[in-house]
Design an enzyme around this catalytic site. Sequence first.
Site, short mmCIF file in Angstrom:
data_model
loop_
_atom_site.label_atom_id
_atom_site.label_comp_id
_atom_site.label_asym_id
_atom_site.label_seq_id
_atom_site.Cartn_x
_atom_site.Cartn_y
_atom_site.Cartn_z
N TYR A 80 17.42 33.37 -42.63
CA TYR A 80 16.50 34.20 -41.83
C TYR A 80 16.67 35.67 -42.18
CZ TYR A 80 13.92 35.83 -37.74
OH TYR A 80 13.01 36.41 -36.92
N PHE A 132 -12.94 46.77 -48.68
CA PHE A 132 -12.83 45.32 -48.82
C PHE A 132 -12.98 44.75 -47.40
CE2 PHE A 132 -10.61 41.25 -49.06
CZ PHE A 132 -11.46 40.66 -49.97
N THR A 133 -13.48 43.53 -47.30
CA THR A 133 -13.82 42.98 -45.97
C THR A 133 -12.66 43.09 -44.97
OG1 THR A 133 -13.23 40.82 -46.88
CG2 THR A 133 -15.59 41.32 -46.76
N ASP A 223 -4.24 50.07 -52.97
CA ASP A 223 -4.34 48.62 -52.83
C ASP A 223 -4.23 48.05 -54.24
OD1 ASP A 223 -5.05 45.96 -52.70
OD2 ASP A 223 -6.74 46.25 -51.34
N LYS A 266 -2.78 37.47 -55.61
CA LYS A 266 -3.45 37.90 -56.84
C LYS A 266 -2.39 38.47 -57.79
CE LYS A 266 -7.72 39.07 -54.34
NZ LYS A 266 -8.88 38.38 -54.89
N ARG A 389 -21.27 37.17 -52.10
CA ARG A 389 -20.80 38.54 -51.87
C ARG A 389 -22.06 39.40 -51.76
NH1 ARG A 389 -15.21 38.76 -50.74
NH2 ARG A 389 -16.41 38.07 -48.99
N PHE A 455 -19.64 34.83 -42.75
CA PHE A 455 -19.63 34.22 -44.09
C PHE A 455 -18.59 33.11 -44.19
CE2 PHE A 455 -15.81 36.14 -46.02
CZ PHE A 455 -15.59 37.25 -45.19
N1 F0G Z 1 -7.33 43.70 -51.08
C1 F0G Z 1 -8.14 43.20 -52.03
C2 F0G Z 1 -8.68 44.12 -53.09
C3 F0G Z 1 -8.47 41.84 -52.03
O1 F0G Z 1 -9.27 41.37 -52.99
C4 F0G Z 1 -7.93 41.01 -51.04
C5 F0G Z 1 -8.26 39.59 -50.97
C6 F0G Z 1 -7.10 41.56 -50.06
C7 F0G Z 1 -6.81 42.92 -50.12
C8 F0G Z 1 -6.50 40.74 -48.97
O2 F0G Z 1 -5.49 39.95 -49.47
O3 F0G Z 1 -6.25 37.57 -49.17
O4 F0G Z 1 -3.84 38.12 -49.48
O5 F0G Z 1 -4.98 38.68 -47.38
N2 F0G Z 1 -9.19 39.06 -51.62
C9 F0G Z 1 -9.50 37.63 -51.62
C10 F0G Z 1 -10.77 37.35 -52.41
C11 F0G Z 1 -9.55 37.01 -50.28
O6 F0G Z 1 -11.18 36.18 -52.46
O7 F0G Z 1 -11.34 38.26 -53.01
P1 F0G Z 1 -5.12 38.50 -48.84
#
Ligand code: F0G
Length: 482
Positions: A80, A132-133, A223, A266, A389, A455
């Site tokens: 832990y 980003f979303t 990021d 990623k 998208r 979405f």
């Molecule tokens: N920042 C970027 C540029 C991303 O593309 C993503 C995720 C995140 C942050 C968030 O990271 O998924 O580990 O919580 N992109 C994915 C996509 C979901 O399909 O483009 P996460």
Amino acid sequence: MAVKFYQSENQVPLEMHKVRMIQKLSLLPVEERLKRIQEAGNNTFLLQNKDVYLDMLTDSGVNCMSDNQFAASMQADDSYAGSATFLRVKKAIKDVFGTDYVLPVHQGRAAENILAEAFCAPGKVALMNFHFTTTKAHATRCGATVEELMDPKGLIPQSDDPFKGDYNLENLRTRIDEIGKDNVAYVRVEAGTNLIGGQPVSLENMLAVTDICHEKGVLSVLDASLLQDNIYFMKTREARCKYMEVGDIYRLLADHFDLIYFSARKLSFSKGGIITSKDEKWYKALMTYIPLYEGFLTYGGIDVRTMESMAVGLYESLDMEYISQGPEFINYLARELDAYGVPVILPPGGLGCHLNAGAFVPDMPHNQYPAAAVGAALYIAGGIRGMERGTVSEQREPDGTERYAELELQRLAVPRRVFTLSQLKYVADRVKWLWDNRSLIGGLEWTEEPEVLRFFFGRMKEIGYWQEQLAEKFRKDFGDSL
Ligand code: F0G
């Protein structure tokens, strides 16, 4: 660097790895595909993966691990607090980014949540090249507003601009002054700008952004989720980077940004996420949130085996032979489609090939959701699952009117080290067929429209019977082929 073929007309990107573990795929007949997409409410998120031949939904958490990553995951130290595994992650971060302070989080958006909790509040403005979303959702949930300061060149679907994700530096200066430095939550640079087609930001632009932040006294955040693709583009498109080591670029960036976070789904071919900084001040400002939301400071909600694979994957993210594979495959697919006249985002970026659905079905109004319609059609055409998208990925305005996306894209992600070139040739073939039959593609309308993140969960149906007609045309053209 690229291996040259003797017969230049046969030149293709060549993988510098081989496949040593496989997963069986199946391709359903077109009549079944029609049924499955309709059962999924024309939402590719709601398809079952067993019904998908090529899963191009995302490049996130679906990259192929290497033999060394698997091997490392077996030596994980499960505790832990204070696990040796975390020390290996810390060392990898130090070796790659040169930073001393490391906070683990369960994935990228968890880092965004913590940054939002710490820095976003009503009256604050979070500045970004592009949103980003999940980043935007967290900042606005905490009461901040989000402003995008990307150079307008980023929204031109086809150009030869090598760095479409760049900030407009003049606007950045002006907006910081207008907003007042105390009201700027942070200035965020998104490497490999996701929603405009995985488009990179130049090293020069990133460093200029951090210079402005230092001069004005505001926090700079990188990021780095898509940084490995971005660095490939810096190395191949930016003169000053050509002779730099990949590692020099990571460390230079980490020297300049106050905070860096990334999704390890990623960057590093694994899972989990990291927040890192060279400055203890930021570590201290954020550390209490980790046990609150994620887990103890030495695991942050990530399992130890995954952390071991992250550590090894980070070193692999320094290797040009690994980091070039994704962008080169995407370039191959996009150029192949472009040569046939299919509208794709150019120059090709990282993370995936992006079909410009707005130009694919130019007469379809935004409120019939062209990007989602092209995605549903592509699943019918080839069992290929992409991601919308476009307008479906936006959220309605508070008064209920639609916010139309600036670009209507259907993203075909290319997970790193996963697909073979023959599979990408198949994708190109089916997209070309769909392009030749685009007059059959019709619009979609909502049957279930959730208020938030529609979405992910929303359901739609075809307007008319165009999907049946598309499947019939497929059968006619392809005979008894799948
Ligand atoms: N920042 C970027 C540029 C991303 O593309 C993503 C995720 C995140 C942050 C968030 O990271 O998924 O580990 O919580 N992109 C994915 C996509 C979901 O399909 O483009 P996460």
